[in-house]
Design a protein around this motif. Structure first.
Motif, mmCIF file in Angstrom:
data_model
loop_
_atom_site.group_PDB
_atom_site.id
_atom_site.type_symbol
_atom_site.label_atom_id
_atom_site.label_comp_id
_atom_site.label_asym_id
_atom_site.label_seq_id
_atom_site.Cartn_x
_atom_site.Cartn_y
_atom_site.Cartn_z
ATOM 1 N N PHE A 245 -8.653 -12.312 9.611
ATOM 2 C CA PHE A 245 -9.971 -11.404 9.684
ATOM 3 C C PHE A 245 -9.775 -10.591 10.998
ATOM 4 O O PHE A 245 -10.809 -10.120 11.200
ATOM 5 C CB PHE A 245 -11.050 -12.342 9.865
ATOM 6 C CG PHE A 245 -11.314 -12.729 8.556
ATOM 7 C CD1 PHE A 245 -12.389 -12.209 7.380
ATOM 8 C CD2 PHE A 245 -11.078 -14.308 8.058
ATOM 9 C CE1 PHE A 245 -12.492 -12.871 6.248
ATOM 10 C CE2 PHE A 245 -11.279 -14.644 7.035
ATOM 11 C CZ PHE A 245 -11.898 -14.244 5.983
ATOM 12 N N SER A 246 -8.489 -10.137 11.475
ATOM 13 C CA SER A 246 -8.590 -9.276 12.711
ATOM 14 C C SER A 246 -8.417 -7.909 11.818
ATOM 15 O O SER A 246 -8.646 -7.132 12.711
ATOM 16 C CB SER A 246 -6.910 -9.605 13.126
ATOM 17 O OG SER A 246 -6.028 -9.265 12.097
ATOM 18 N N ASP A 247 -8.397 -7.655 10.752
ATOM 19 C CA ASP A 247 -8.764 -6.268 10.086
ATOM 20 C C ASP A 247 -9.711 -6.485 8.703
ATOM 21 O O ASP A 247 -9.930 -7.584 8.451
ATOM 22 C CB ASP A 247 -7.449 -5.528 10.127
ATOM 23 C CG ASP A 247 -7.780 -3.883 9.737
ATOM 24 O OD1 ASP A 247 -8.803 -3.605 9.789
ATOM 25 O OD2 ASP A 247 -6.776 -3.263 10.219
ATOM 26 N N ALA A 248 -9.974 -5.478 8.045
ATOM 27 C CA ALA A 248 -10.935 -5.899 7.077
ATOM 28 C C ALA A 248 -10.175 -6.652 5.967
ATOM 29 O O ALA A 248 -8.968 -6.318 5.587
ATOM 30 C CB ALA A 248 -11.279 -4.389 6.289
ATOM 31 N N SER A 249 -10.920 -7.388 5.442
ATOM 32 C CA SER A 249 -10.184 -8.577 4.500
ATOM 33 C C SER A 249 -10.362 -7.948 2.977
ATOM 34 O O SER A 249 -11.448 -7.647 2.854
ATOM 35 C CB SER A 249 -11.058 -9.882 4.535
ATOM 36 O OG SER A 249 -10.606 -10.761 3.388
ATOM 37 N N PRO A 250 -9.347 -8.112 2.374
ATOM 38 C CA PRO A 250 -8.329 -9.032 2.390
ATOM 39 C C PRO A 250 -7.055 -8.398 2.789
ATOM 40 O O PRO A 250 -6.047 -8.880 2.378
ATOM 41 C CB PRO A 250 -8.103 -9.621 0.898
ATOM 42 C CG PRO A 250 -8.682 -8.344 -0.016
ATOM 43 C CD PRO A 250 -9.588 -7.494 0.865
ATOM 44 N N GLY A 251 -7.050 -7.280 3.591
ATOM 45 C CA GLY A 251 -5.586 -6.503 4.121
ATOM 46 C C GLY A 251 -4.875 -7.746 4.589
ATOM 47 O O GLY A 251 -3.942 -7.792 4.299
ATOM 48 N N LEU A 270 -8.857 1.255 -2.868
ATOM 49 C CA LEU A 270 -9.882 1.755 -1.932
ATOM 50 C C LEU A 270 -11.206 1.451 -2.378
ATOM 51 O O LEU A 270 -11.726 0.955 -3.369
ATOM 52 C CB LEU A 270 -9.781 3.212 -2.177
ATOM 53 C CG LEU A 270 -8.588 3.962 -1.493
ATOM 54 C CD1 LEU A 270 -8.593 5.264 -1.792
ATOM 55 C CD2 LEU A 270 -8.498 3.758 -0.004
ATOM 56 N N PRO A 271 -11.965 0.959 -1.199
ATOM 57 C CA PRO A 271 -11.901 1.598 0.202
ATOM 58 C C PRO A 271 -11.102 0.533 1.162
ATOM 59 O O PRO A 271 -11.096 0.843 2.451
ATOM 60 C CB PRO A 271 -13.479 1.573 0.493
ATOM 61 C CG PRO A 271 -14.029 0.584 -0.279
ATOM 62 C CD PRO A 271 -13.499 0.477 -1.397
ATOM 63 N N MET A 272 -10.717 -0.580 0.717
ATOM 64 C CA MET A 272 -9.858 -1.268 1.310
ATOM 65 C C MET A 272 -8.638 -0.571 1.817
ATOM 66 O O MET A 272 -7.787 0.118 0.989
ATOM 67 C CB MET A 272 -9.479 -2.585 0.736
ATOM 68 C CG MET A 272 -10.834 -3.353 0.490
ATOM 69 S SD MET A 272 -12.312 -3.019 1.563
ATOM 70 C CE MET A 272 -11.694 -4.053 2.703
ATOM 71 N N THR A 273 -8.015 -0.776 3.048
ATOM 72 C CA THR A 273 -7.020 -0.317 3.222
ATOM 73 C C THR A 273 -5.855 -1.293 4.108
ATOM 74 O O THR A 273 -6.506 -2.218 4.343
ATOM 75 C CB THR A 273 -6.822 0.998 4.331
ATOM 76 O OG1 THR A 273 -8.039 0.321 5.389
ATOM 77 C CG2 THR A 273 -7.888 1.750 3.513
ATOM 78 N N SER A 274 -4.716 -1.050 4.170
ATOM 79 C CA SER A 274 -3.827 -1.953 4.815
ATOM 80 C C SER A 274 -4.287 -2.250 6.269
ATOM 81 O O SER A 274 -4.624 -1.205 6.889
ATOM 82 C CB SER A 274 -2.216 -1.157 4.830
ATOM 83 O OG SER A 274 -1.801 -1.130 3.369
ATOM 84 N N PRO A 275 -3.745 -3.552 6.715
ATOM 85 C CA PRO A 275 -3.993 -3.752 8.007
ATOM 86 C C PRO A 275 -3.484 -2.876 8.900
ATOM 87 O O PRO A 275 -2.241 -2.502 8.772
ATOM 88 C CB PRO A 275 -3.817 -5.417 8.119
ATOM 89 C CG PRO A 275 -2.858 -5.501 7.099
ATOM 90 C CD PRO A 275 -3.030 -4.384 5.978
ATOM 91 N N SER A 276 -3.756 -2.840 10.332
ATOM 92 C CA SER A 276 -3.399 -2.173 11.344
ATOM 93 C C SER A 276 -1.923 -2.982 11.819
ATOM 94 O O SER A 276 -1.840 -4.070 11.702
ATOM 95 C CB SER A 276 -4.296 -1.871 12.737
ATOM 96 O OG SER A 276 -4.772 -3.402 13.225
ATOM 97 N N ALA A 277 -1.285 -2.123 12.514
ATOM 98 C CA ALA A 277 -0.092 -2.675 13.140
ATOM 99 C C ALA A 277 -0.429 -4.032 14.045
ATOM 100 O O ALA A 277 0.133 -4.932 13.984
ATOM 101 C CB ALA A 277 0.442 -1.708 14.058
ATOM 102 N N GLN A 278 -1.657 -3.751 14.789
ATOM 103 C CA GLN A 278 -1.811 -4.880 15.660
ATOM 104 C C GLN A 278 -2.430 -6.173 14.724
ATOM 105 O O GLN A 278 -1.802 -7.361 15.152
ATOM 106 C CB GLN A 278 -2.970 -4.392 16.575
ATOM 107 C CG GLN A 278 -3.729 -5.754 17.377
ATOM 108 C CD GLN A 278 -4.898 -5.081 18.310
ATOM 109 O OE1 GLN A 278 -5.714 -4.238 18.040
ATOM 110 N NE2 GLN A 278 -5.111 -6.114 19.225
ATOM 111 N N SER A 279 -3.150 -5.789 13.882
ATOM 112 C CA SER A 279 -3.521 -7.079 12.893
ATOM 113 C C SER A 279 -2.332 -7.556 12.178
ATOM 114 O O SER A 279 -2.217 -8.685 12.208
ATOM 115 C CB SER A 279 -4.329 -6.421 11.731
ATOM 116 O OG SER A 279 -4.625 -7.357 10.881
#
Length: 293
Positions: A245-251, A270-279
């Protein structure tokens, strides 16, 4: 009726379409690894981005692939009572064991409206119902008193709740008003240990997508009252619970699935997107810490 580690299944998509073969393989793996139930078309399954026909097709595929090996609690929620009823009928006709139902979101009904919504679904839906209380997403809370009212009105239909309120004291309050036989399932992996100690019987788990065997073992330890073993499992899984859950789930979940099951598509709608590099880094570290990669 329902207990243990029940997986809130991610739905694989490839080139914008439901990837049925990968979904069937995920279901087989979940059952082989010890998951005690499956929830298709929930929040983690991106049901909000599916058409009614596609939603009902995914439900049917899940029931077909599970083939009675574990129960299927079909995600049937909608902010439109009539659409939720359509999903329930499709799930019933497919052979699902129960329906998972949120209160109407966006509309923001009163508690009377919440009761009337579930009254129609319990009366006409044709399936046992597991209530899904997640006010952080729906805005609408199913008050404990309303939950008890629904349970009293339909004692044989309203069989449990997936509680994702994060308020652990509600386990005791719901136990007092809804009865010990009312199946309380945690909707939050990170607090499932405390939830179980207070009277819960299982978890509808996001983390189980990625670590089904570990989550099943954790639930088995809780059920046996072996909280020392359960705590050790909690410590092992906690970084993963957080990372998913470090970025929008379920990314992050789909990214993790692609790591532990090479070839699993991590595509989102969309509107869900791939998780960030940090996530992604947090997921990588948590998977390694749990011994999953």
């Amino acid at each position: 009726m329902f207990s243990g580690s029940i997986t809130a299944l991610a739905t694989p998509f490839a080139n914008g379409r439901f990837a049925e073969s990968e979904f069937r393989a995920l279901i087989d793996w979940q059952i082989e690894e010890g998951s005690s139930g499956l929830v298709p078309c929930g929040t983690t399954g991106e049901a909000a981005t599916m058409s009614i026909a596609e939603h009902n097709h995914v439900l049917g595929v899940c029931v077909d692939q599970a083939a009675g090996r574990v129960p299927v609690i079909a995600g049937c929620g909608s902010n439109d009572t009539s659409v939720a009823l359509q999903h329930m009928h499709a799930a019933r006709d497919a052979g699902a064991d129960a329906a998972l139902l949120v209160p109407p979101y966006y509309n923001r009904p009163s508690q009377e409206g919440v009761f009337r919504h579930f009254e129609v679904l319990a009366r006409d839906g044709g399936l046992p119902i597991v209530l899904y209380n997640v006010p952080a997403r729906t805005v609408t809370d199913i008050a404990v008193e309303t939950m008890a009212r629904i349970k009293r009105a339909f004692p044989d239909v309203i069989v449990g709740v997936k509680d994702a309120t994060g308020v652990l004291s509600r386990v005791s309050a719901q136990r007092a008003l809804c009865g010990e036989e009312f199946a309380q399932l945690s909707g939050n992996d990170d607090t499932a240990l405390a939830f179980m100690a207070m009277g819960g019987v299982g978890c509808i788990s996001v983390t189980a997508n990625v670590a089904p065997k570990l989550c099943a073992a954790f639930q088995a330890a809780c059920a046996a009252g072996d909280y020392a073993t359960a705590l050790a499992s909690q410590d092992r899984l906690y970084p993963l619970h957080c990372a998913l859950f470090s970025d929008a789930s379920p990314g992050p979940v789909k990214y993790a699935l692609a790591r532990v099951r090479p070839g699993f598509p991590d595509e989102l709608r969309l509107p869900m997107t791939s998780p960030s590099a940090q996530s992604r880094q947090l997921v990588d570290e948590a998977l390694a810490a749990a011994g999953l990669v």
